[in-house]
Design an enzyme around this catalytic site. Structure first.
Site, short mmCIF file in Angstrom:
data_model
loop_
_atom_site.label_atom_id
_atom_site.label_comp_id
_atom_site.label_asym_id
_atom_site.label_seq_id
_atom_site.Cartn_x
_atom_site.Cartn_y
_atom_site.Cartn_z
CG ASP A 19 101.48 25.24 10.00
OD1 ASP A 19 101.57 25.49 8.78
OD2 ASP A 19 102.24 25.71 10.85
CB SER A 255 94.01 26.33 20.06
OG SER A 255 94.72 27.19 20.92
CE LYS A 256 95.93 25.25 13.15
NZ LYS A 256 95.83 25.11 11.68
NE ARG A 257 94.14 32.33 19.68
CZ ARG A 257 93.91 32.72 20.93
NH1 ARG A 257 94.76 33.55 21.52
NH2 ARG A 257 92.89 32.25 21.60
CE LYS A 258 94.18 30.78 24.25
NZ LYS A 258 93.11 30.62 25.26
#
Length: 490
Positions: A19, A255-258
């Site tokens: 994304d 970040s996109k992960r967090k």
């Protein structure tokens, strides 16, 4: 550092590996503001050399989200331009001659080390508390000589040969003189024939006439590699500008992960207006001369100055974004907001297909009721969805039912009698009739008198103004819903 490379040309060069990141929009905003001020060109280039993480739909998502945000580009894979192709995977033949030149000039060398051997090398360096970096086992060796040693791979990569006196200081138009750590022998051509970022970005920026390289501060440590490549290849250097990173509340990189807010699509899902997000992203790294916090993109263009960029990593404050979004919702024209609310209701499935005339009329009538109460567009289904669903499909929320008191049946019965007798169905008459019967005759305090009606008509404890909502809903539906709730409460 050159300041006169010709017409101003800037670019964003995202990798299609997921994304789109909000950082891409952040960089695009500042690139575009400067380009529009200077009358230059803004380029989108797709850096898709990381084939292991490549995602086919990511590129289209990028175009869609940047378009939604109102950040148009002049050249790119979808638009073409004088320097096409704009995807690195379609430019592989472009890079090979530069690699051959670097090899011939002694600035690069082949490396046949296997991934396993490199992993063991790094583990040993870390165990010995030594700086990690390639140990140059392959440097100066022929293929045959290297093949006799352990950890050999048939297909080599190409590495830069970083000299002992590599320049580690460069000029940044935002930060001034910047010192960076010494790099190791960076891979510039991978075993699969794809260039790494460090080679491709230099070649592409040169061939596409990019005059200002604007990127996040995490790339400061890589800039000496790029400076060396420009120097070795005899290419004019662009201007470097390193923007502050967007950070979470704990100062870590967003970040996109967090953090879901790292995804650019998250802002669409949450119902933010593009003009509010543009304003917010600008504030994260920039200040206007007059200190004003609410300003348009055109205002930013008019007053843009790289020296006003704040190099301290900004805190991504969603509360501040909510405040800005609410401000913009209250500021735009009612007809404009009604159109956006209708789009949102379609996105959430409250309105299906092409809106009917009734649906358009209902949303238009409800818009002034919610405009001052709304913070995000994703509140639209909860705020006005009850006006658009069929009476039998209205869901009465559990907490709303639980809020009803013992007098609810009497309130509902009296309300039906009063409303049935109304000669005209309009807000003032609805309110007068209900106040007369509930407050004056039954003696219920106004604070509590209309709660059961709100639950019956909207299905919720909190809603837009009740009497205005009933006028929009109409006599037949309002009475049907009151009767339906009455049948449920005994």
């Amino acid at each position: 550092m050159s300041e006169s490379l010709g017409p101003v040309r800037l670019r964003v060069a995202p990798s299609p590996t997921g994304d789109p990141h909000v950082g891409t929009a952040y960089m695009a905003l500042f690139n575009l503001a400067f380009v529009r001020q200077q009358g230059g060109q803004f380029v989108v280039r797709i850096e898709d050399t990381d084939r292991a993480r490549y995602r086919a739909d990511s590129e289209q998502q990028l175009y869609a989200t940047l378009s939604w945000l109102g950040l148009p580009w002049d050249e790119g894979p979808d638009k073409g331009g004088p320097f096409a192709p704009y995807r690195q995977s379609e430019r592989l033949d472009t890079y090979r001659p530069y690699v051959e030149q670097l090899l011939a000039d002694g600035h690069a060398y082949y490396c046949w080390c296997s991934p396993e051997r490199l992993a063991q090398m790094r583990e040993a360096q870390q165990a010995a508390k030594l700086p990690t970096g390639y140990d140059r086992l392959c440097y100066g060796k022929s293929r045959e000589e290297r093949a006799e040693l352990p950890g050999f791979s048939d297909v080599p990569v190409v590495r830069m040969l970083i000299p002992d006196d590599a320049p580690l200081t460069f000029t940044d138009l935002i930060r001034g003189e910047v010192n960076a750590p010494r790099p190791d022998d960076q891979v510039i051509l991978k075993a699969d024939g794809f260039p790494t970022y460090h080679l491709a970005v230099v070649i592409d920026d040169h061939l596409m006439g990019i005059t200002h390289v604007v990127r996040g501060e995490e790339w400061i440590s890589s800039t000496p590699k790029h400076v060396l490549l420009y120097s070795w290849l005899g290419l004019p250097m662009p201007n470097f500008l390193h923007m502050p990173l967007l950070r979470n509340a704990n100062r870590s990189k967003i970040s996109k992960r967090k953090n879901p807010a790292a995804r650019l699509t998250w802002f669409i899902e949450q119902g933010y207006l593009p003009e509010a997000l543009r304003n917010f992203l600008a504030l994260l790294g920039y200040s206007m001369p007059d200190g004003e916090e609410v300003f348009s993109f055109d205002d930013m263009v008019e007053h843009f100055d790289w020296q006003r960029v704040n190099t301290v990593g900004p805190f991504f404050d969603v509360d501040k974004l909510d405040w800005l979004n609410g401000h913009y919702i209250r500021s735009i024209d009612e007809a404009d907001l009604a159109g956006r609310l209708l789009d949102r209701l379609r996105l959430d499935g409250v309105v299906t297909g092409e809106p009917t005339e009734r649906e358009r009329a209902v949303v238009a009538a409800a818009t002034p009721l919610v405009q001052t109460r709304m913070v995000r567009l994703n509140e639209a289904p909860g705020m006005i969805g009850f006006l658009l669903v069929a009476d039998d499909d209205l869901v009465v929320e559990d907490d709303a039912l639980a809020s009803l008191k013992e007098d609810a049946p009497a309130v509902l019965d009296a309300s039906v009698t009063a409303l049935e007798a109304l000669p005209q169905w309009e807000t003032a008459g609805i309110e007068a009739a209900l106040r007369a019967v509930l407050v004056e005759q039954l003696g219920i305090k106004p604070k509590f008198a209309f709660g059961p009606l709100r639950v019956a008509v909207t299905g919720r404890r909190v809603s837009p103004p009740l009497f205005e909502s009933m006028e929009i809903l109409g006599r037949e539906s309002s009475l049907a819903r009151i009767r339906a709730l009455r049948s449920r409460v005994g």
